[in-house]
Enzyme design. Structure first.
Site, short mmCIF file in Angstrom:
data_model
loop_
_atom_site.label_atom_id
_atom_site.label_comp_id
_atom_site.label_asym_id
_atom_site.label_seq_id
_atom_site.Cartn_x
_atom_site.Cartn_y
_atom_site.Cartn_z
N LYS A 70 -12.23 -32.72 -7.60
CA LYS A 70 -11.43 -32.06 -8.65
C LYS A 70 -10.46 -33.07 -9.27
O LYS A 70 -10.19 -34.12 -8.67
CB LYS A 70 -10.66 -30.88 -8.04
CG LYS A 70 -9.61 -31.29 -7.01
CD LYS A 70 -9.06 -30.08 -6.27
CE LYS A 70 -8.04 -30.50 -5.24
NZ LYS A 70 -7.76 -29.45 -4.27
N TYR B 203 18.11 -49.34 -17.60
CA TYR B 203 18.79 -48.09 -17.95
C TYR B 203 19.82 -47.68 -16.92
O TYR B 203 19.58 -47.80 -15.71
CB TYR B 203 17.77 -46.95 -18.09
CG TYR B 203 16.98 -47.00 -19.36
CD1 TYR B 203 17.58 -46.78 -20.60
CD2 TYR B 203 15.62 -47.26 -19.33
CE1 TYR B 203 16.85 -46.83 -21.77
CE2 TYR B 203 14.86 -47.29 -20.50
CZ TYR B 203 15.48 -47.08 -21.71
OH TYR B 203 14.75 -47.13 -22.86
C1 LIG Z 1 -8.14 -29.83 -2.90
C2 LIG Z 1 -8.87 -28.95 -1.97
C3 LIG Z 1 -9.54 -29.50 -0.87
C4 LIG Z 1 -9.48 -30.97 -0.50
O1 LIG Z 1 -8.27 -31.23 0.16
P1 LIG Z 1 -7.96 -32.67 0.82
O2 LIG Z 1 -6.81 -32.39 1.71
O3 LIG Z 1 -7.61 -33.58 -0.30
O4 LIG Z 1 -9.17 -33.10 1.55
C5 LIG Z 1 -10.31 -28.64 -0.09
N1 LIG Z 1 -10.37 -27.32 -0.35
C6 LIG Z 1 -9.72 -26.75 -1.39
C7 LIG Z 1 -9.84 -25.29 -1.63
C8 LIG Z 1 -8.94 -27.55 -2.23
O5 LIG Z 1 -8.26 -26.99 -3.24
#
Ligand SMILES: *Cc1c(COP(=O)(O)O)cnc(C)c1O
Length: 370
Positions: free
Chosen positions: A42, A253
């Site tokens: 994702k 800054y």
């Molecule tokens: C993002 C996500 C994962 C992966 O999580 P990690 O800790 O990065 O391995 C797995 N399951 C769901 C439902 C997620 O949203």
């Protein structure tokens, strides 16, 4: 008019695909032969670029991919040809079910009406069970209702652990018990409870499919020491300017850093627009080869200043690479110093900094090897 030559010193976010593949193989070796490692890609593979990561993992044998939404799913299906299962974590709307059929994509259903509709229209569907994360998902009542309404069994039932990085947390067992109970009603083909950190929980948390994102990208969520995972990313900025700041003068800054003595500083062409957190100001170290270069002053949109006092003069030249993230400067350590988490660091860098797929440069390692 006198224009100075611009060395075009752009930042670089380097990604080692061989390390991603090595991590996939390592994770497979840590779970039983009956457990599959699915890749979570994702947010464009946590910023690392799904178009490069997905084919690498297919080559390594991965056959299940989780994406954020329909748009990502269509992209991944194009990159993949036909071999893999693609699951859409956000689910889809009714008018997107035809696209799912056309591209052979499997939405995750988060409510009873979604589940009933998907079960009546799709060859495969996934149900998310809320076992205590309280974000999305079917409740126990929904699960019972679904079993009454539909004769179909889900291809996959999943749930998500809230505290997998803390093995002793009682929430883990509570969520597992609820998940097992829901699966006894649903009888799914496959069960999936854990993400990366759950790899290091007891095997009874592994089930049929683990949904792994962070660990593939080298992030050590479970805090295993030393980390068995290969580092995957490296971030470079380049020196655009070298100057001497007199004692008592301020840098950047808000004059948040003031020179305690005359000092040499470098202006690095890397700022928060490219994903270096603003909160890294006065907080993290970069390095030139193995010489540390602490950030001095605030991070600006396109630039950040570093202390060059510990760096040999021969290396203090325009265009010189300064490492801010790499094999010995882990995303966990940098994120912690900057008050964020490594996943946020990666997704921001990956979406804003030019990516380069190449092996990592180990010459910036700390001398003591830590
Ligand atoms: C993002 C996500 C994962 C992966 O999580 P990690 O800790 O990065 O391995 C797995 N399951 C769901 C439902 C997620 O949203």
């Amino acid at each position: 008019m006198c224009l100075r030559p611009n060395p075009k010193p752009g930042p670089e976010f380097r990604i080692d695909l061989a390390a991603v593949e090595a991590n996939y193989r390592l994770l497979k070796s840590l779970v039983g032969a009956e457990t599959e490692i699915a890749a979570v890609v994702k947010s464009d593979a946590y910023g690392l670029g799904a178009a490069a990561i997905v084919p690498t993992l297919v080559e390594a044998g991965c056959r299940r991919f989780f994406v954020a939404d329909l748009r990502e799913a269509v992209h991944v299906r194009r990159a993949l040809a036909s071999v893999a299962h693609i699951y859409i974590l956000s689910g889809v709307q009714s008018d997107e079910l035809d696209a799912c059929l056309g591209h052979r994509l499997t939405p995750v259903c988060h409510s009873l009406p979604d589940a009933v509709e998907a079960a009546s229209r799709l060859p495969e569907f996934v149900l998310n069970i809320d076992t205590g994360f309280s974000r999305f998902g079917l409740t126990v009542t929904d699960v019972q209702a679904f079993a009454h309404i539909s004769r179909r069994v889900p291809d996959l039932a999943l749930s998500h652990l809230a505290c997998a990085d803390v093995p002793s947390d009682p929430t883990n067992c509570l969520q597992r018990d609820r998940f097992v109970a829901a699966c006894e009603i649903l009888r799914p083909v496959r069960r999936s409870l854990g993400a990366s950190a759950a790899i290091w929980l007891a095997p009874r948390f592994h089930f049929d499919v683990m949904r792994v994102g962070s660990a593939l990208y080298g992030l050590n969520n479970a805090g295993i020491t030393p980390t068995p995972l290969m580092p995957v990313v490296q971030l470079f900025g380049r020196l655009a300017e070298i100057r001497t700041v007199r004692m008592g003068e301020a840098i950047g800054y808000a004059a948040s850093f003031r020179a305690k003595k005359s000092m040499r500083i470098g202006i690095v062409a890397l700022g928060y627009a490219a994903g270096l957190p603003w909160s890294a100001g006065n907080a993290i170290d970069g390095a030139i080869e193995h010489h540390p270069t602490p950030v001095v002053g605030r991070v600006a949109m396109e630039y950040v200043a570093v202390d060059l006092d510990n760096v040999p003069a021969a290396l203090c030249v325009p265009g010189q690479a300064v490492e801010f993230l790499g094999p010995s400067r882990s995303a966990e350590a940098v994120a912690e110093a900057a008050g964020t988490i490594p996943q946020e660091l990666l997704t921001r860098l990956g979406s804003s900094c030019p990516r380069n797929y190449a092996s990592l440069d180990h010459s910036m390692a700390r001398k003591d090897g830590t």
